[in-house]
Design a protein around this motif. Structure first.
Motif, PDB file in Angstrom:
ATOM      1  N   ARG A  25      45.659  15.111  29.379  1.00 23.56           N
ATOM      2  CA  ARG A  25      46.035  14.278  28.034  1.00 23.56           C
ATOM      3  C   ARG A  25      45.798  12.685  28.336  1.00 23.56           C
ATOM      4  NH1 ARG A  25      46.840  15.506  23.343  1.00 23.56           N
ATOM      5  NH2 ARG A  25      48.283  14.580  21.857  1.00 23.56           N
ATOM      6  N   ALA A  26      45.039  12.053  27.500  1.00 24.55           N
ATOM      7  CA  ALA A  26      44.747  10.798  27.822  1.00 24.55           C
ATOM      8  C   ALA A  26      44.688   9.952  26.526  1.00 24.55           C
ATOM      9  CB  ALA A  26      43.429  10.477  28.385  1.00 24.55           C
ATOM     10  N   GLU A  27      44.559   8.910  26.619  1.00 23.97           N
ATOM     11  CA  GLU A  27      44.738   7.816  25.308  1.00 23.97           C
ATOM     12  C   GLU A  27      43.795   6.804  25.515  1.00 23.97           C
ATOM     13  OE1 GLU A  27      47.827   4.200  24.205  1.00 23.97           O
ATOM     14  OE2 GLU A  27      49.013   6.040  25.251  1.00 23.97           O
ATOM     15  N   ASP A  28      42.865   6.750  24.415  1.00 23.20           N
ATOM     16  CA  ASP A  28      42.194   5.572  24.213  1.00 23.20           C
ATOM     17  C   ASP A  28      42.523   4.657  23.189  1.00 23.20           C
ATOM     18  OD1 ASP A  28      41.435   7.037  21.857  1.00 23.20           O
ATOM     19  OD2 ASP A  28      39.166   7.561  22.688  1.00 23.20           O
ATOM     20  N   ARG A  29      41.595   3.616  22.588  1.00 21.28           N
ATOM     21  CA  ARG A  29      42.052   2.475  21.651  1.00 21.28           C
ATOM     22  C   ARG A  29      42.262   3.329  20.337  1.00 21.28           C
ATOM     23  NH1 ARG A  29      43.321  -1.865  24.220  1.00 21.28           N
ATOM     24  NH2 ARG A  29      41.605  -2.613  25.425  1.00 21.28           N
ATOM     25  N   SER A  30      41.880   4.621  20.000  1.00 23.60           N
ATOM     26  CA  SER A  30      42.019   5.295  19.109  1.00 23.60           C
ATOM     27  C   SER A  30      43.094   6.144  18.882  1.00 23.60           C
ATOM     28  CB  SER A  30      40.783   6.207  18.515  1.00 23.60           C
ATOM     29  OG  SER A  30      40.649   7.220  19.321  1.00 23.60           O
ATOM     30  N   GLY A  31      43.855   6.399  20.102  1.00 23.40           N
ATOM     31  CA  GLY A  31      45.141   7.010  20.116  1.00 23.40           C
ATOM     32  C   GLY A  31      44.922   8.069  21.378  1.00 23.40           C
ATOM     33  N   PRO A  47      42.320   2.368  27.921  1.00 29.66           N
ATOM     34  CA  PRO A  47      42.988   1.131  28.303  1.00 29.66           C
ATOM     35  C   PRO A  47      44.058   1.547  29.385  1.00 29.66           C
ATOM     36  CG  PRO A  47      43.800   2.074  26.336  1.00 29.66           C
ATOM     37  CD  PRO A  47      42.697   2.951  26.440  1.00 29.66           C
ATOM     38  N   ALA A  48      44.867   0.443  29.816  1.00 24.92           N
ATOM     39  CA  ALA A  48      45.852   0.826  30.532  1.00 24.92           C
ATOM     40  C   ALA A  48      46.929   1.795  29.975  1.00 24.92           C
ATOM     41  CB  ALA A  48      46.715  -0.591  30.625  1.00 24.92           C
ATOM     42  N   SER A  49      46.799   2.851  30.519  1.00 26.26           N
ATOM     43  CA  SER A  49      47.723   4.022  29.811  1.00 26.26           C
ATOM     44  C   SER A  49      48.154   5.121  30.793  1.00 26.26           C
ATOM     45  CB  SER A  49      46.888   4.661  28.901  1.00 26.26           C
ATOM     46  OG  SER A  49      45.670   5.078  29.469  1.00 26.26           O
ATOM     47  N   VAL A  50      49.080   6.140  30.559  1.00 24.57           N
ATOM     48  CA  VAL A  50      49.254   7.108  31.361  1.00 24.57           C
ATOM     49  C   VAL A  50      48.478   8.462  31.110  1.00 24.57           C
ATOM     50  CG1 VAL A  50      51.179   8.670  32.361  1.00 24.57           C
ATOM     51  CG2 VAL A  50      51.674   6.242  31.775  1.00 24.57           C
ATOM     52  N   LEU A  51      47.832   8.832  32.317  1.00 24.69           N
ATOM     53  CA  LEU A  51      47.373  10.148  32.142  1.00 24.69           C
ATOM     54  C   LEU A  51      48.089  11.398  32.598  1.00 24.69           C
ATOM     55  CD1 LEU A  51      44.227  11.587  31.879  1.00 24.69           C
ATOM     56  CD2 LEU A  51      44.271  11.273  34.575  1.00 24.69           C
ATOM     57  N   ARG A  52      48.046  12.273  31.666  1.00 28.44           N
ATOM     58  CA  ARG A  52      48.684  13.446  31.936  1.00 28.44           C
ATOM     59  C   ARG A  52      47.918  14.681  32.186  1.00 28.44           C
ATOM     60  NH1 ARG A  52      50.748  10.224  28.145  1.00 28.44           N
ATOM     61  NH2 ARG A  52      53.017   9.735  27.812  1.00 28.44           N
ATOM     62  N   SER A  67      42.944   0.697  32.989  1.00 28.86           N
ATOM     63  CA  SER A  67      41.811   0.890  32.266  1.00 28.86           C
ATOM     64  C   SER A  67      40.793   1.609  33.063  1.00 28.86           C
ATOM     65  CB  SER A  67      41.153  -0.538  31.709  1.00 28.86           C
ATOM     66  OG  SER A  67      40.792  -1.299  32.801  1.00 28.86           O
ATOM     67  N   GLY A  68      39.888   2.206  32.463  1.00 26.79           N
ATOM     68  CA  GLY A  68      39.005   3.093  33.071  1.00 26.79           C
ATOM     69  C   GLY A  68      38.203   3.764  32.095  1.00 26.79           C
ATOM     70  N   LEU A  69      37.141   4.557  32.602  1.00 23.74           N
ATOM     71  CA  LEU A  69      35.852   5.422  31.766  1.00 23.74           C
ATOM     72  C   LEU A  69      36.449   6.838  32.100  1.00 23.74           C
ATOM     73  CD1 LEU A  69      33.561   5.021  30.062  1.00 23.74           C
ATOM     74  CD2 LEU A  69      32.178   5.387  32.202  1.00 23.74           C
ATOM     75  N   LEU A  70      36.475   7.548  30.819  1.00 24.41           N
ATOM     76  CA  LEU A  70      36.795   9.015  31.035  1.00 24.41           C
ATOM     77  C   LEU A  70      35.496   9.633  30.620  1.00 24.41           C
ATOM     78  CD1 LEU A  70      39.751  11.114  30.006  1.00 24.41           C
ATOM     79  CD2 LEU A  70      37.610  11.757  29.280  1.00 24.41           C
ATOM     80  N   THR A  71      35.193  10.743  31.361  1.00 23.86           N
ATOM     81  CA  THR A  71      33.781  11.660  30.756  1.00 23.86           C
ATOM     82  C   THR A  71      34.231  12.917  30.974  1.00 23.86           C
ATOM     83  OG1 THR A  71      32.832  11.425  33.156  1.00 23.86           O
ATOM     84  CG2 THR A  71      32.098  10.008  31.704  1.00 23.86           C
ATOM     85  N   SER A  76      33.745  21.497  31.596  1.00 24.92           N
ATOM     86  CA  SER A  76      34.828  21.939  32.765  1.00 24.92           C
ATOM     87  C   SER A  76      35.021  20.834  33.695  1.00 24.92           C
ATOM     88  CB  SER A  76      33.970  23.136  33.586  1.00 24.92           C
ATOM     89  OG  SER A  76      32.822  22.465  34.050  1.00 24.92           O
ATOM     90  N   LYS A  77      34.214  19.681  33.552  1.00 26.40           N
ATOM     91  CA  LYS A  77      34.659  18.514  34.602  1.00 26.40           C
ATOM     92  C   LYS A  77      35.115  17.274  33.970  1.00 26.40           C
ATOM     93  CE  LYS A  77      30.789  20.116  37.654  1.00 26.40           C
ATOM     94  NZ  LYS A  77      29.490  19.704  38.202  1.00 26.40           N
ATOM     95  N   VAL A  78      36.224  16.859  34.396  1.00 27.20           N
ATOM     96  CA  VAL A  78      36.615  15.595  33.825  1.00 27.20           C
ATOM     97  C   VAL A  78      36.607  14.511  34.749  1.00 27.20           C
ATOM     98  CG1 VAL A  78      38.627  14.567  32.419  1.00 27.20           C
ATOM     99  CG2 VAL A  78      38.361  17.066  31.933  1.00 27.20           C
ATOM    100  N   ALA A  79      36.187  13.577  34.500  1.00 28.88           N
ATOM    101  CA  ALA A  79      36.141  12.577  35.536  1.00 28.88           C
ATOM    102  C   ALA A  79      36.770  11.317  35.130  1.00 28.88           C
ATOM    103  CB  ALA A  79      34.766  12.444  36.244  1.00 28.88           C
ATOM    104  N   ILE A  80      37.432  10.450  35.796  1.00 25.50           N
ATOM    105  CA  ILE A  80      37.928   9.080  35.410  1.00 25.50           C
ATOM    106  C   ILE A  80      37.831   7.989  36.358  1.00 25.50           C
ATOM    107  CG2 ILE A  80      39.968   8.021  34.685  1.00 25.50           C
ATOM    108  CD1 ILE A  80      41.214  10.460  33.616  1.00 25.50           C
ATOM    109  N   ALA A  81      37.126   7.250  36.000  1.00 23.85           N
ATOM    110  CA  ALA A  81      36.942   6.139  37.013  1.00 23.85           C
ATOM    111  C   ALA A  81      37.497   4.855  36.567  1.00 23.85           C
ATOM    112  CB  ALA A  81      35.316   5.774  37.078  1.00 23.85           C
TER     113      ALA A  81
END
Length: 154
Positions: A25-31, A47-52, A67-71, A76-81
């Motif tokens: 569960r993550a959050e971007d500018r849209s929610g 943006p600055a947020s809490v990843l769960r 802040s970061g980039l989620l792909t 099957s692969k979730v990567a966050i930089a």
């Protein structure tokens, strides 16, 4: 599918490298949004947020991100930089830290807008000075100064 492979990296370290993740569960500018195994290809800016994320055993984990980039790749692969991340078990403490980061980012944005307006006003003042009627022609004069008929400067 047996679960997701989640990685969270900063420029200096790998914070999370976990397989068998049941959900993210993550959050971007849209929610806020969720990712389950089989999710379509996806990319978004965080943006600055809490990843769960929840493991297959049901354990819930948290990471405060600056802040970061989620792909999502191949479902099957979730990567966050991200620039910076803090792992923790106390959701409320991490949310408070994220609010502090958001306030600092908002303050930096405000200072940048003020500086941009100051530079813009300075440029307009300089243009007005160069375009002022009656300004003498010659070295340092405006490049588009009016010249009387005959081509000689006054």
């Amino acid at each position: 599918m047996s679960g997701l492979h989640l990685t969270v990296t900063t420029p200096m370290s790998v914070l999370v490298d976990e397989t068998g993740v049941a959900s993210v569960r993550a959050e971007d500018r849209s929610g806020s949004f969720g990712i389950l195994p089989g999710h379509t290809e996806f990319m978004t800016v965080l943006p600055a947020s809490v990843l769960r994320w929840r493991t297959a055993e049901g354990a819930l984990h948290f990471c405060a991100l600056r802040s970061g980039l989620l792909t999502v790749e191949n479902g099957s692969k979730v990567a966050i930089a991200c620039r910076e991340g803090v792992l923790g078990d106390d959701l409320h403490a991490l949310e408070a830290e994220v609010e502090t980061l958001r306030a600092a980012e908002a303050d930096a944005d405000r200072r940048e807008r003020v500086e941009q307006m100051r530079l813009h006003a300075s440029a307009v003042r300089q243009l007005m000075q160069y375009l002022r009627p009656g300004r003498p022609a010659g070295p340092g004069a405006a490049p588009f100064a009016q010249r009387p008929p005959g081509g000689e400067a006054p």
